[in-house]
Enzyme design. Structure first.
Site, PDB file in Angstrom:
ATOM      1  N   GLN A   1       2.786 -16.754   0.250  1.00 24.45           N
ATOM      2  CA  GLN A   1       3.347 -16.548  -1.083  1.00 24.45           C
ATOM      3  C   GLN A   1       2.230 -16.367  -2.108  1.00 24.45           C
ATOM      4  O   GLN A   1       1.260 -17.127  -2.126  1.00 24.45           O
ATOM      5  CB  GLN A   1       4.227 -17.728  -1.486  1.00 24.45           C
ATOM      6  CG  GLN A   1       5.551 -17.804  -0.735  1.00 24.45           C
ATOM      7  CD  GLN A   1       6.542 -16.731  -1.153  1.00 24.45           C
ATOM      8  OE1 GLN A   1       6.248 -15.893  -1.990  1.00 24.45           O
ATOM      9  NE2 GLN A   1       7.720 -16.763  -0.559  1.00 24.45           N
TER      10      GLN A   1
ATOM     11  N   ASP B   1      13.658 -15.946   5.329  1.00 22.86           N
ATOM     12  CA  ASP B   1      12.837 -15.424   4.238  1.00 22.86           C
ATOM     13  C   ASP B   1      12.287 -14.069   4.677  1.00 22.86           C
ATOM     14  O   ASP B   1      11.105 -13.933   4.968  1.00 22.86           O
ATOM     15  CB  ASP B   1      11.704 -16.402   3.919  1.00 22.86           C
ATOM     16  CG  ASP B   1      10.906 -15.980   2.689  1.00 22.86           C
ATOM     17  OD1 ASP B   1      11.349 -15.058   1.974  1.00 22.86           O
ATOM     18  OD2 ASP B   1       9.834 -16.569   2.446  1.00 22.86           O
TER      19      ASP B   1
ATOM     20  N   GLU C   1       8.269 -15.333  13.975  1.00 15.95           N
ATOM     21  CA  GLU C   1       7.441 -14.419  13.193  1.00 15.95           C
ATOM     22  C   GLU C   1       6.872 -13.356  14.129  1.00 15.95           C
ATOM     23  O   GLU C   1       6.451 -13.663  15.249  1.00 15.95           O
ATOM     24  CB  GLU C   1       6.309 -15.175  12.500  1.00 15.95           C
ATOM     25  CG  GLU C   1       5.265 -14.310  11.832  1.00 15.95           C
ATOM     26  CD  GLU C   1       5.832 -13.417  10.745  1.00 15.95           C
ATOM     27  OE1 GLU C   1       5.467 -12.228  10.698  1.00 15.95           O
ATOM     28  OE2 GLU C   1       6.653 -13.905   9.941  1.00 15.95           O
TER      29      GLU C   1
ATOM     30  N   CYS D   1      13.039 -11.795  -1.731  1.00 21.77           N
ATOM     31  CA  CYS D   1      12.244 -11.206  -2.810  1.00 21.77           C
ATOM     32  C   CYS D   1      12.852  -9.890  -3.274  1.00 21.77           C
ATOM     33  O   CYS D   1      12.331  -9.256  -4.191  1.00 21.77           O
ATOM     34  CB  CYS D   1      10.799 -10.995  -2.354  1.00 21.77           C
ATOM     35  SG  CYS D   1      10.642  -9.942  -0.890  1.00 21.77           S
TER      36      CYS D   1
END
Length: 809
Positions: A536, A704, A586, A732
């Site tokens: 971030q 996320d 991930e 986002c």
């Protein structure tokens, strides 16, 4: 302006009235003259027919609820007759007759309480057209081309790279051309329109073309013919070409600065920025409710959260507010500076002044950009001075050639509470510099010498600054692609940083596997960050974001937490002390290595990280860690473990062993199954109790994803697994959150539709419409419902905002 989803309460039959509220003035017929209004806008009337069917079902549900209530409404809602009736518009009649709460035609239509008109009405379309016209008048009448682009296109067409002399006073840019066109298509179009010209150039992938005329008469005639001409449903715009020898004192100066391009809201007070972003998030929630209404299967009642959205002003769920950033200036810990030519043709390190697709080629220094730290700006200046005297050329985006491409500055801060912007800057303790180059066609010896000089320039520049700039690691990334966005496996080379010690020069060598990283802190945890790993950019505000996500997830010791798109593991690791186990997913191998290293650094043992695309393993992981928990405990698990290990490859199998530190993790008390090698799987010495799956009572997923949102396969896995009851979505890009939520929250169809295979080929289809289409093929399963949402301002001065939403079922 989108079709409003706000509706009014249906009035009981005994209390309905046609009399409008006394406080609202009747609308004169003269103001709605159809002849004076523009033609219908197809975008504003999207799916009008579908709205009617959904409204009918909503009316029936509302009517049933209201008829069972003893409460009588005697005053019409302020939204009475503020929207056009879709039935009446389509059929010229309506079963509700005069008692319909929607307007039967323009004459009955009333203005909404927020002083706007129904966007599908003629007055709404006229207001939208006027607003767009005003916006276009404010747009720049110049395109920030440099001669570099014109020369590049001219050289491409000539085949030999020859460059013709261009008279910019007789040149114009055509904006909004089809991006698939090339010069031949542009010349053909000009010939069909009867336009005389000297030369015409157009590159595929751009929406602009370049036309040069023989004389002023040709130019004037060409502008009169082409300006406003429609091409593929787009209106051409004629713009001047801004020469790179542009004089900053020129009276024509109206050029957007780097500050305007990167931080477009910087001119507003921070309070006004927050209000604007909160309003924007509210519009996204209205869009979700509106699209969910359209997506619901015919013949089924609308979900309760859709029916009650009108009580929240059209919002799909309650918007809890917006969390402000503790620091607003210099907050970014990662800045990517482009390398190119300025308006004056000078090699520059900074920010592009616009989109390459729109023909913007100029780069400006990051002067007065409030989101960039002073340290990052100083390193950009040091690098710019170096490349000005370098024998290697800056990257040419038109010819796809050159050497210097980009500078990335990453910063790591000390732990602690930041009381102000200046305090945040003084806490920067580590800095990583990554220079992106293209080594194609370069001499190896010359490159090695240049890199030595580069390292020396950065080291000397850092020492010469006051105070001295931190410099932890210097990395070079080799990338030859068209875009500066390099793949995760792009080659990296760590450069030795010369240091001064008592007047003598010494070289500090670094190791690519152990030293090409810096460290930052979130919630008093130390995180290791490699050159390309996601982290971030505003860690101080990210702490608040993760805290909210953890609170909403309702975590506990009996919780199994899936951290989807986990990056370096920040979310899962910061919440690990509140759950029984964390499974992180991930696709970036470097980020997974960082996540595992971070778990070791912080002594966290109840986390496991899987290196793969979430869409490839999500379904199998849910089965592996949830379905097995429902089996009888007495059943031997050795065979099941063998099968599951075949389904889910280990981290070591999917990444190079030097990038993964899983074997260094301390043993976990709650980790139920190690990803074992073949010898361990075949061993008969394993004790049954050590391979028994724990019985997690609470299963939660926190996602996320990147700006593109979740892959459809991930959405399907989350939606169809019955044990997953709570989902926290961090985004986002609220647009993709809305699209994903449509698929997660739309009730199942009785018979899932496989859909039209050619649906993706439809032009100009929005992501929300595509999500509605995909929802039709979702397997039968219980839908989620949006419970609440929160905006979090991770990006002050920009128009971007993080959004977190809780979904339950």
């Amino acid at each position: 302006m989108e079709t409003s989803s706000i509706e009014i309460n249906e009035l009981p039959l005994a209390t309905k009235t046609q009399t409008p509220p006394a406080s609202v003035e009747p609308i004169p017929m003269e103001t709605s003259s159809i002849d004076e209004l523009p033609s219908s806008d197809s975008n504003a009337t999207d799916n009008i027919e579908a709205v009617g069917e959904k409204r009918k079902r909503a009316d029936e549900d509302e009517k049933t609820n209201l008829e069972s209530s003893d409460t009588k409404i005697t005053t019409p809602s302020p939204w009475w007759k503020t929207s056009l009736c879709s039935y009446f518009r389509r059929e010229a009649s309506c079963s509700h007759g005069n008692e319909c709460k929607y307007a039967h035609g323009e004459a009955e239509l009333r203005m909404k309480p927020d002083n706007t008109w129904d966007p599908t009405s003629e007055r709404g379309k006229k207001a939208k057209a006027m607003k767009m016209s005003e916006h276009e008048e404010k747009e720049e009448d110049e395109v920030l081309f440099t001669e570099q682009m014109m020369e590049s296109i001219d050289g491409d067409e000539g085949g030999g790279g020859s460059v013709s002399v261009v008279d910019l006073s007789l040149s114009k840019c055509l904006v909004h051309l089809p991006n698939k066109w090339q010069s031949d298509e542009l010349k053909k179009f000009l010939g069909e329109q009867g336009v005389l010209y000297k030369s015409a150039k157009k590159r595929r992938g751009m929406i602009v073309g370049f036309v040069t005329f023989e004389n002023a008469e040709q130019l004037q005639s060409g502008v009169e013919i082409l300006d406003g001409k429609t091409v593929n449903s787009s209106n051409l715009k004629i713009a001047d070409v801004l020469p790179r020898t542009f004089d900053k004192n020129d009276a024509r100066k109206s050029v957007k600065s780097a500050r305007d391009a990167v931080t477009p809201l910087a001119y507003l007070s921070y309070a006004d920025q927050l209000e604007q972003k909160k309003t924007s998030i509210g519009q996204m929630l209205k869009k979700l409710a509106r699209n969910a209404r359209k997506a619901c299967p015919n013949g089924n009642s609308l979900p309760q959260w859709v029916l009650t959205s009108r009580d929240r002003g059209g919002l799909a769920c309650n918007l809890e507010g917006i969390i402000e950033s503790p620091i607003t200036n210099g907050y970014r810990n990662k800045c990517e500076f482009s390398v190119g030519l300025s308006l004056q043709g000078k090699p520059t390190v900074g920010f592009s002044l616009g989109s390459f697709c729109a023909g913007v080629t100029a780069v400006e220094e990051p002067v007065d950009c409030p989101n960039v730290s002073k340290i990052a700006s100083q390193y950009a200046s040091i690098f710019q001075k170096f490349i000005e005297n370098s024998k290697f050329q800056v990257w040419n985006r038109f010819q796809h050639s050159g050497f210097w491409r980009q500078l990335t500055v990453r910063e790591g801060r000390k732990p602690g509470v930041f009381s102000n912007d200046e305090d945040a800057i003084t806490r920067i303790a580590e800095v990583m510099l990554m220079v992106q180059v293209c080594l194609t066609g370069s001499d190896e010896a010359e490159v090695a010498t240049e890199f030595e000089e580069l390292a020396k320039a950065f080291a000397e520049g850092a020492r010469a600054s006051s105070p001295t700039l931190p410099l932890t690691v210097l990395v070079v990334q080799n990338h030859s692609g068209i875009s500066n966005v390099a793949p995760p496996d792009a080659p990296l080379q760590v450069l030795a940083i010369p240091i001064s010690d008592n007047g003598t020069d010494q070289e500090q060598t670094t190791n690519v596997l152990t030293e090409a990283r810096i460290h930052d802190h979130i919630n008093n945890l130390r995180f290791s960050i490699s050159p390309t790993a996601f982290f971030q950019v505003n860690t101080v505000t990210a702490e608040k974001l993760y805290s909210i996500a953890g609170d909403w997830a309702d975590l506990g010791p009996d919780t199994l937490l899936f951290d989807v798109c986990c990056g370096t593991g920040t979310i899962g690791l910061t919440l690990a002390h509140r759950v029984g186990m964390v499974i992180g997913i991930e696709m970036n191998a470097s980020a997974v290595a960082d996540a595992e290293r971070n778990a070791t650094i912080n002594g966290i043992s109840n986390c496991k990280f899987i290196c793969s695309k979430a869409e490839d393993v999500m379904s199998s992981l849910l089965k592996q860690y949830l379905d097995v928990t429902q089996m009888e405990e007495a059943k031997p698990l050795s065979n099941a473990n063998d099968d599951l290990n075949k389904q889910i490859p280990s981290t070591e199998e999917m990444t190079n062993s030097e990038h993964v530190a899983d074997q260094n993790l301390p043993p976990s008390n709650t980790q139920v199954e190690e990803l074992q090698d073949n010898e361990q799987k075949d061993s008969s010495s394993l004790e049954p109790e050590k391979t028994t799956k724990p019985q997690f009572k609470n299963v939660v997923a926190i996602v996320d994803p990147p700006r593109s949102g979740l892959h459809p396969a991930v959405i399907k896995a989350l939606r169809t697994h019955p044990r997953l009851k709570r989902l926290v979505y961090i985004s986002c890009n609220p647009e993709t959150l809305v699209a994903n939520a449509i698929e997660l929250c739309t009730p199942s169809f009785d018979e899932p539709d496989r859909g039209n295979k050619n649906y993706r080929g439809r032009k100009k289809i929005g992501i929300a419409a595509l999500a509605r289409h995909r929802a039709k093929s979702m397997p039968t399963s219980e839908a989620f419902r949006p419970v609440k949402a929160m905006a979090v301002d991770l990006f002050p001065h920009t128009d971007h905002c993080e959004m977190v939403m809780l979904l339950e079922r």
